[in-house]
Design an enzyme around this catalytic site. Sequence first.
Site, PDB file in Angstrom:
ATOM      1  N   ARG A  67       0.822  -1.215   0.000  1.00  0.00           N
ATOM      2  CA  ARG A  67       0.000   0.000   0.000  1.00  0.00           C
ATOM      3  C   ARG A  67       0.855   1.263   0.000  1.00  0.00           C
ATOM      4  O   ARG A  67       0.532   2.257   0.639  1.00  0.00           O
ATOM      5  CB  ARG A  67      -0.973   0.006   1.184  1.00  0.00           C
ATOM      6  N   CYS A 103     -11.061  -0.299   3.290  1.00  0.00           N
ATOM      7  CA  CYS A 103     -10.426  -0.677   4.557  1.00  0.00           C
ATOM      8  C   CYS A 103      -9.894   0.561   5.271  1.00  0.00           C
ATOM      9  O   CYS A 103      -9.229   1.401   4.667  1.00  0.00           O
ATOM     10  CB  CYS A 103      -9.284  -1.656   4.313  1.00  0.00           C
ATOM     11  N   GLU A 147      -5.300   3.445   6.236  1.00  0.00           N
ATOM     12  CA  GLU A 147      -5.291   3.368   4.781  1.00  0.00           C
ATOM     13  C   GLU A 147      -5.988   4.580   4.196  1.00  0.00           C
ATOM     14  O   GLU A 147      -5.706   4.991   3.074  1.00  0.00           O
ATOM     15  CB  GLU A 147      -5.988   2.087   4.306  1.00  0.00           C
TER      16      GLU A 147
END
Length: 290
Positions: A172, A219, A285
């Site tokens: 990520r 998320c 996130e």
Amino acid sequence: MVAAPKKAVSGAKVERLPLSRFTTLGVGGEAEVWTVSDHEQLREAMEASYRILGGGSNLVVADAGLGERVIRLGGEFAETDLEAAPDSTPEHFVSGWVGGGVPLPGLLRKLRGLGLSGLEGTVGVPAQVGGAVWMNAGTRFGEMFDGLFELEIAAPGGVRQLSPSDLPWGYRHSAIPRNHIVTRIRLKLSRSTPETVGAKMEQADLARKGQPKMRTPGCAFKNPGGVSAGKLIDEAGLKGQQIGQAMISPEHANFIVNLGGAAASDVHALLALIRQRVGIQMELEYELWP
């Protein structure tokens, strides 16, 4: 009184709009939105303080909106060239340029139809291509950099082209600076069949069955140290916890959903509650604007 948006010299479309219209969560106040179709319009849009808005996932915009202008990619930045480039091989397909404003789900459908494998793990990510590359979006089945061959990045100092090896990317994360915009990419994918690619996509999609179907940014937290963030939040007894019209999903505890009429302040309060109750350091996130 808020000043009317200026008229762009380059022909970019400039409007003052609620950002809730463009986010998957459906919250966020107003900002001056610049929709740009080419590099000239993009250069003008970047002459003042700005943020870049893609598909609006993984994003919580403040209820008060933004003083900065917000840039959206259209025109040539929303075009897809999936003709085989000269540097393709019998085993690997290298594409032409795919715009950063191209919706990722639509791109995946085209790759499936062509039997091109490498991005199946990103199925279900509700992003545009540029934003998905910027955060290296994906699932446990794969991520954007798996199929990336080359990318073009615009910054106030100009435009440059890079290969993935030029960036220290990871989970990520891509190391692309915050004020840099992924305008176009080229893909390097394995040649396969529509049936095989489709089966891989269905496997990745099946793993998402427990995720909520309501409005959500996705998320909330990255998995800390390989441990499931959702499991930690669930074990803290927070599934179904509600503040205002925002709720920690009863289906998957790492998702916050909008029950209808949620405010960004409701979401921030839930994020603070999660951090307090879970008791270990967890990295968001979500992007929080501002």
